[in-house]
Structures are given as C-alpha cells and as structure tokens.
Scaffold this motif. Sequence first.
Motif, PDB file in Angstrom:
ATOM      1  N   ASP A 145       1.005  -1.168   0.283  1.00 50.21           N
ATOM      2  CA  ASP A 145       0.070   0.168   0.130  1.00 50.21           C
ATOM      3  C   ASP A 145       1.196   0.990  -0.406  1.00 50.21           C
ATOM      4  N   THR A 181      -3.588  -6.213  -4.208  1.00 56.82           N
ATOM      5  CA  THR A 181      -4.246  -5.860  -2.916  1.00 56.82           C
ATOM      6  C   THR A 181      -5.149  -5.249  -2.348  1.00 56.82           C
ATOM      7  N   ASN A 183      -7.584  -3.959  -4.109  1.00 57.65           N
ATOM      8  CA  ASN A 183      -7.398  -2.216  -3.936  1.00 57.65           C
ATOM      9  C   ASN A 183      -8.819  -1.759  -4.948  1.00 57.65           C
TER      10      ASN A 183
END
Length: 266
Positions: A145, A181, A183
């Motif tokens: 991140d 991730t 996201n």
Amino acid sequence: MATLNTVFKEVFSEGLKDEGFVKIKGRQPYIVRVVNGEILHIITCRNEWIGKEGYKAFEIFGEVASIYRGSLDLTNSPNQNLGMLDPIYKIWGDANPFDDTYIKTLFKFPYRKEDDDSLYQAMEHALEATKKAILPVFDKICDLDALIDYEIPVIPEEYIEGRFEVELWNRSNEGLLYIQTDNHDDLKRQFERWLRETIVLIEHGKHPFNRTVEESRENLEKLRLKIITARDKIYQNPDLHKRTLEELQKRKERNLAGLRACGLKV
C-alpha cells in the motif's frame, strides 16, 4: 586500481549493514534490503562522465520495487536497468522540492583517476549522502500500500486489452499492485494530497511544467479516473481478474527465483 563496483559493494554493504542492506552475489553493484518479503529497496551506482582532466565520477541510484512487477533482473547492469532506477538527486529533490543547495552536491561524485584513496573517499561521501537523501524516503515504503501511495502506478492499456506479454509494456510498472492488494479505493485522498503539493510548487514557481492550478487539477483528475477505470475493468471481468491473479503469482515466483539466485533471502 580497485574497480568502482568492488568499492561500492564493499563500502555500501558495510555502511548500510545495520539498516538491513546486503550485497548481491555476482558482478553487478547492487545492495538490497528485503522488507516483509514483498518490498525491495535497491541501491546501486554507475560510472558518469565528468569532463575534468585527471578525474572520473560515478552516480548513485535507488529503486523501490515489489516482487510482483513484470521484470526484476539484478543480473543486468545498472545501465541495462536504468529505466527502473532513480538518481539520488531526483529522490532527494522529489522529497525536498525547495532545496536549491544540497541537491547540487548529489549529481556526480568525482574522484582522481588511478587513485584508490580518492575513490574510497568519494564512495564514503556518497554513502553519507545516501543515508541523508535516500534512506528517509525508502524507510517509509515498507508494504505494498505504501508503494502504491509512493508511485501512484498506472495499469497499461495493453494489459486491459489482454496482451499479457511483458515486452509489450514497461516492465518496471507496478500497476497490478492494485489487484494484488484488492484495492477498491477512489484514490481521492492521494490525489488531493498531490494537488495540495502541486499548488505549493506553483505558488513558489517550482512547477516543472509551468501549469496553472486549474490545469493541474484537471490533469490529476484525468489521471485518477484513468487509474480506477482500468483497475475496475479487471474487477468487472471475472476471467481477466482470474488471469491477473495468476499473472501476479507467476511474476512473484519468477522474481523470487531470480533474487534467490543472487543470494537474497526471500
């Protein structure tokens, strides 16, 4: 006469040992720190022309990479990997845009030809500069991140179109980290911060492209929408999403194998 690569690996691996950096096996001048098994902090050097009789010079470069990027080959020379490396002055300048003095000392590190003592002194100076200019930046990037927040990478259109071959696009691109991730963020927080920083640069006459605040706001918003649109196309296509996760795993395995062959414990 000692070689530049040998002196770099000797001085930097010893000088940054307590920071977790180690020199890789082989001829190439890289020292690397592995963070959380997924992030690599890379520092290297290469010869640089100086144009001063009786002298040579070198330059220091750094890079933060993930094990999920398209290609990560530390058997390549710094010249071959130049597209993925940032010079020390850029790393410092991005973090300290209002510095007009110290940055001038970071462009080249000169030393006298055929003089080992001079080379070692220049390398020690470069080590201290690296501790000041590079480590504070890299120390903040310890997970995926944080790397996304640092780079704000873009997913290439070629990938969305289904052309997975590494050669078709920038191999150092980290755009697929959004998928790794999971996201789903709108990225407004990051881009609002970026705009605030840009406005300060404009107000002080430091913006490299001499844009207005409104032009910068429009360009940043276009980039934000481009990133989330490309990312969401992958999420919305189950087959593409599945293939993307498989591609990320392949990259991880390929890159880890290469790093282990260089002697890194990953």
